[in-house]
Design a protein around this motif. Structure first.
Motif, PDB file in Angstrom:
ATOM      1  N   MET A   1     -16.432  -2.081  12.986  1.00 13.47           N
ATOM      2  CA  MET A   1     -16.189  -2.682  11.980  1.00 13.47           C
ATOM      3  C   MET A   1     -15.372  -2.023  10.892  1.00 13.47           C
ATOM      4  O   MET A   1     -14.624  -2.607  10.105  1.00 13.47           O
ATOM      5  N   LEU A   2     -15.667  -0.626  10.706  1.00 13.99           N
ATOM      6  CA  LEU A   2     -15.051   0.092   9.560  1.00 13.99           C
ATOM      7  C   LEU A   2     -13.788   0.811  10.440  1.00 13.99           C
ATOM      8  O   LEU A   2     -13.113   1.635   9.499  1.00 13.99           O
ATOM      9  N   ALA A   3     -13.512   0.681  11.454  1.00 12.64           N
ATOM     10  CA  ALA A   3     -12.438   1.479  12.089  1.00 12.64           C
ATOM     11  C   ALA A   3     -11.074   1.271  11.497  1.00 12.64           C
ATOM     12  O   ALA A   3     -10.348   2.087  11.202  1.00 12.64           O
ATOM     13  N   ALA A   4     -10.890  -0.037  11.305  1.00 11.62           N
ATOM     14  CA  ALA A   4      -9.548  -0.558  10.565  1.00 11.62           C
ATOM     15  C   ALA A   4      -9.395   0.112   9.238  1.00 11.62           C
ATOM     16  O   ALA A   4      -8.244   0.403   8.747  1.00 11.62           O
ATOM     17  N   VAL A   5     -10.833   0.151   8.452  1.00  5.47           N
ATOM     18  CA  VAL A   5     -10.615   0.630   6.898  1.00  5.47           C
ATOM     19  C   VAL A   5     -10.309   1.868   6.838  1.00  5.47           C
ATOM     20  O   VAL A   5      -9.687   2.930   6.181  1.00  5.47           O
ATOM     21  N   GLY A   6     -10.727   2.803   7.844  1.00  3.53           N
ATOM     22  CA  GLY A   6     -10.512   4.183   8.379  1.00  3.53           C
ATOM     23  C   GLY A   6      -9.102   4.527   8.440  1.00  3.53           C
ATOM     24  O   GLY A   6      -8.582   5.315   7.821  1.00  3.53           O
ATOM     25  N   PHE A   7      -8.527   3.591   9.217  1.00  2.00           N
ATOM     26  CA  PHE A   7      -7.084   3.892   9.505  1.00  2.00           C
ATOM     27  C   PHE A   7      -6.453   3.491   8.293  1.00  2.00           C
ATOM     28  O   PHE A   7      -5.227   4.232   7.928  1.00  2.00           O
ATOM     29  N   GLY A   8      -6.440   2.479   7.482  1.00  2.00           N
ATOM     30  CA  GLY A   8      -5.824   1.884   6.381  1.00  2.00           C
ATOM     31  C   GLY A   8      -6.093   3.222   5.250  1.00  2.00           C
ATOM     32  O   GLY A   8      -4.924   3.522   4.724  1.00  2.00           O
ATOM     33  N   LEU A   9      -7.258   3.901   5.081  1.00  2.84           N
ATOM     34  CA  LEU A   9      -7.199   4.987   4.027  1.00  2.84           C
ATOM     35  C   LEU A   9      -6.310   6.141   4.568  1.00  2.84           C
ATOM     36  O   LEU A   9      -5.952   6.827   3.740  1.00  2.84           O
ATOM     37  N   ALA A  10      -6.645   6.487   5.797  1.00  6.60           N
ATOM     38  CA  ALA A  10      -5.726   7.856   6.008  1.00  6.60           C
ATOM     39  C   ALA A  10      -4.144   7.433   5.823  1.00  6.60           C
ATOM     40  O   ALA A  10      -3.479   8.158   5.365  1.00  6.60           O
ATOM     41  N   PHE A  11      -3.825   6.141   6.241  1.00  4.03           N
ATOM     42  CA  PHE A  11      -2.368   5.754   5.784  1.00  4.03           C
ATOM     43  C   PHE A  11      -2.041   6.102   4.368  1.00  4.03           C
ATOM     44  O   PHE A  11      -1.215   6.580   4.124  1.00  4.03           O
ATOM     45  N   LEU A  12      -3.180   5.537   3.718  1.00  2.46           N
ATOM     46  CA  LEU A  12      -2.962   5.466   2.092  1.00  2.46           C
ATOM     47  C   LEU A  12      -2.705   6.712   1.614  1.00  2.46           C
ATOM     48  O   LEU A  12      -1.953   6.832   0.803  1.00  2.46           O
ATOM     49  N   VAL A  13      -3.672   7.742   2.219  1.00  2.00           N
ATOM     50  CA  VAL A  13      -3.584   8.962   1.285  1.00  2.00           C
ATOM     51  C   VAL A  13      -2.310   9.686   1.888  1.00  2.00           C
ATOM     52  O   VAL A  13      -1.902  10.395   1.138  1.00  2.00           O
ATOM     53  N   VAL A  14      -2.123   9.452   3.135  1.00  2.00           N
ATOM     54  CA  VAL A  14      -0.652  10.237   3.601  1.00  2.00           C
ATOM     55  C   VAL A  14       0.398   9.514   2.588  1.00  2.00           C
ATOM     56  O   VAL A  14       1.499  10.347   2.292  1.00  2.00           O
ATOM     57  N   THR A  15       0.514   8.347   2.413  1.00  2.00           N
ATOM     58  CA  THR A  15       1.388   7.492   1.648  1.00  2.00           C
ATOM     59  C   THR A  15       1.657   8.319   0.135  1.00  2.00           C
ATOM     60  O   THR A  15       2.626   8.569  -0.044  1.00  2.00           O
TER      61      THR A  15
ATOM     62  N   VAL B   1      -8.000   2.968  -3.669  1.00  2.00           N
ATOM     63  CA  VAL B   1      -6.915   3.981  -3.109  1.00  2.00           C
ATOM     64  C   VAL B   1      -5.876   3.339  -2.910  1.00  2.00           C
ATOM     65  O   VAL B   1      -4.785   3.898  -3.391  1.00  2.00           O
ATOM     66  N   ALA B   2      -5.714   2.034  -2.659  1.00  2.00           N
ATOM     67  CA  ALA B   2      -4.369   1.309  -2.488  1.00  2.00           C
ATOM     68  C   ALA B   2      -3.903   1.133  -4.039  1.00  2.00           C
ATOM     69  O   ALA B   2      -2.736   1.055  -4.179  1.00  2.00           O
ATOM     70  N   GLY B   3      -4.779   0.942  -4.971  1.00  2.00           N
ATOM     71  CA  GLY B   3      -4.389   0.740  -6.249  1.00  2.00           C
ATOM     72  C   GLY B   3      -3.761   2.189  -6.902  1.00  2.00           C
ATOM     73  O   GLY B   3      -2.671   2.259  -7.683  1.00  2.00           O
ATOM     74  N   VAL B   4      -4.268   3.344  -6.517  1.00  2.00           N
ATOM     75  CA  VAL B   4      -3.911   4.518  -6.862  1.00  2.00           C
ATOM     76  C   VAL B   4      -2.343   4.769  -6.179  1.00  2.00           C
ATOM     77  O   VAL B   4      -1.577   5.111  -6.924  1.00  2.00           O
ATOM     78  N   ALA B   5      -2.135   4.185  -4.998  1.00  2.00           N
ATOM     79  CA  ALA B   5      -0.878   4.560  -4.399  1.00  2.00           C
ATOM     80  C   ALA B   5       0.270   3.725  -5.081  1.00  2.00           C
ATOM     81  O   ALA B   5       1.179   4.136  -5.024  1.00  2.00           O
ATOM     82  N   LEU B   6      -0.198   2.621  -5.228  1.00  2.00           N
ATOM     83  CA  LEU B   6       0.724   1.752  -5.918  1.00  2.00           C
ATOM     84  C   LEU B   6       1.234   2.275  -7.428  1.00  2.00           C
ATOM     85  O   LEU B   6       2.425   2.100  -7.578  1.00  2.00           O
ATOM     86  N   ARG B   7       0.299   2.696  -7.938  1.00  2.00           N
ATOM     87  CA  ARG B   7       0.475   3.375  -9.090  1.00  2.00           C
ATOM     88  C   ARG B   7       1.704   4.492  -9.096  1.00  2.00           C
ATOM     89  O   ARG B   7       2.345   4.690  -9.976  1.00  2.00           O
ATOM     90  N   ILE B   8       1.406   5.268  -8.123  1.00  2.00           N
ATOM     91  CA  ILE B   8       2.189   6.590  -7.724  1.00  2.00           C
ATOM     92  C   ILE B   8       3.429   6.122  -7.517  1.00  2.00           C
ATOM     93  O   ILE B   8       4.478   6.457  -7.997  1.00  2.00           O
ATOM     94  N   VAL B   9       3.641   4.997  -6.634  1.00  2.00           N
ATOM     95  CA  VAL B   9       5.063   4.476  -6.135  1.00  2.00           C
ATOM     96  C   VAL B   9       5.716   3.876  -7.452  1.00  2.00           C
ATOM     97  O   VAL B   9       6.860   4.191  -7.639  1.00  2.00           O
TER      98      VAL B   9
END
Length: 309
Positions: free
Chosen positions: A75-89, A188-196
Motif C-alpha cells: 500500500m505504501l510502495a507508491a508513496v515511497g516511490f513518489g517521495l524518492a522522486f520528489l526529493v531528487v527533484t 514534500v510536494a509543496g516544498v518541491a513546488l515552492r523551490i521550482v
C-alpha cells in the motif's frame, strides 16, 4: 489475488503511459539564440536527476512492497516511490549550476506556484487525493477487529440473531499509516513546488522568461505527476479491496444495505485511480521543457534594418 490484480493494473498503466508519453508531440520552446546551450544544459541536468529519481523510487517502492505480508508495504510502495522522486527533484532544482541570475535585466517579479501547475492534471490529482482520504475515513469508521485480534482489519455487522464479518478491510491497521504517509507526500510536494517557483532564473534576461517558464512548468508537472502516481496506485488497491470485502459482506445474512453502496463507490474510486495513474505516469515520462530552439528574431530584424539602410 488482490496483489496479482494490482500488478496487472500497474503493468497495463505503464504500457499506456509509454504509448501516450512518447506518442504525444513535444512542445517547441524558443530561447534567446545566445542562451540555447545554457537552457539545454539546465534541462539536461534536471532530466538526469529525474532519471535518478525514477530508479531510486522504483528501488524504494520495490523494497516496501515486500516489507509486510499483510499488505501495508504494498500500500505504501507508491508513496515511497513518489517521495524518492520528489526529493531528487528538489536536489536537481537546487544544484543546477546554470540557474544563477546575476544580470540586472533578469525578469523581476514574484512567481507563484499556481503559475506553473498543469491545470487539468492538478485537478485530477487533487480529486484523487480527496477520494483517497474519504475512503480511508470510511474505512476507519466502519472497521472492526479481525479474528486474530488485530484492530481495523475487518468489516463486521450484527443482527438480533447473530452477525458476521469479512476482511481484509482498510481500517486503522492500514488507514493511519497511509494517512501519515500521504501527509508527508503532500508536504514534500509543496516544498518541491515552492523551490521550482522561487529558484533563480536560468536565462538571466527578459528575453529568456518564456523558456524559463517552460522549465519551471516542466518541473512542476513532474512534481504533480509523481504525486499522482503516489496517490493513485494506493487508491486503486484500496478501492479494489473495499469493493471485494464489502461485496462479500453484502451477501451475508442480515448485512446492512449500505454495504452494496460501498461496492459501487469503491469501484468508482478504483476507476478514477486507474485513469489518474495512467495520465500521471505519462506526464512523469514527459516532464521536460520540450525541444529548445534558438530565437533569432531580433537578429533577423537587425539584418533587415541594416539591409534597408
Amino acid at each position: 489475488m488482490g496483489t496479482a490484480v494490482l500488478v496487472l493494473i500497474a503493468m497495463l498503466t505503464v504500457l499506456a503511459a509509454l504509448v501516450v508519453g512518447f506518442a504525444a508531440p513535444r512542445r517547441t520552446v524558443a530561447a534567446p539564440a545566445d542562451a540555447v546551450a545554457t537552457v539545454e544544459a539546465a534541462d539536461r541536468h534536471v532530466r538526469r536527476l529525474r532519471l535518478v529519481g525514477l530508479v531510486l523510487g522504483i528501488v524504494i517502492g520495490g523494497t516496501l512492497w515486500g516489507a509486510d505480508a499483510l499488505g501495508r508495504g504494498s500500500m505504501l510502495a507508491a508513496v515511497g516511490f513518489g517521495l524518492a522522486f520528489l526529493v531528487v527533484t528538489c536536489v536537481g532544482e537546487l544544484t543546477n549550476t546554470v540557474s544563477r541570475s546575476t544580470r540586472s535585466d533578469a525578469e523581476l517579479r514574484r512567481r507563484q506556484i499556481a503559475d506553473y501547475l498543469p491545470r487539468n492534471l492538478s485537478l485530477l490529482v487533487g480529486g484523487n487525493v480527496v477520494v483517497l482520504v474519504a475512503l480511508l475515513i470510511l474505512g476507519l469508521v466502519a472497521a472492526s477487529t479481525d479474528d486474530m485480534g488485530r484492530p481495523g482489519r475487518a468489516l463486521a455487522w450484527s443482527t438480533p440473531t447473530g452477525g458476521g464479518s469479512a476482511g481484509p478491510w482498510p481500517g486503522s491497521f492500514y488507514a493511519w499509516p497511509m494517512l501519515g504517509a500521504l501527509l508527508v507526500e503532500l508536504a514534500v510536494a509543496g516544498v518541491a513546488l515552492r523551490i521550482v517557483a522561487r529558484r533563480a532564473q536560468v536565462v538571466a534576461s527578459q528575453a529568456g522568461s518564456e523558456v524559463d517558464s517552460a522549465l519551471r512548468s516542466a518541473a512542476a508537472r513532474g512534481v504533480v505527476a509523481a504525486t499522482g502516481v503516489a496517490t493513485a496506485f494506493p487508491l486503486c488497491g484500496l478501492g479494489l479491496v473495499m469493493a471485494m470485502t464489502a461485496g462479500n459482506a453484502a451477501r451475508g445474512d442480515g448485512a446492512p444495505g449500505w454495504f452494496a453502496g460501498v461496492v459501487w463507490v469503491a469501484c468508482g474510486a478504483a476507476l478514477l485511480a486507474c485513469v489518474t495513474l495512467a495520465l500521471a505516469a505519462a506526464s512523469l515520462l514527459r516532464s521536460t521543457a520540450g525541444r529548445v530552439i534558438g530565437d533569432d528574431r531580433d537578429e533577423r530584424a537587425e539584418d533587415m534594418e541594416a539591409g534597408a539602410a
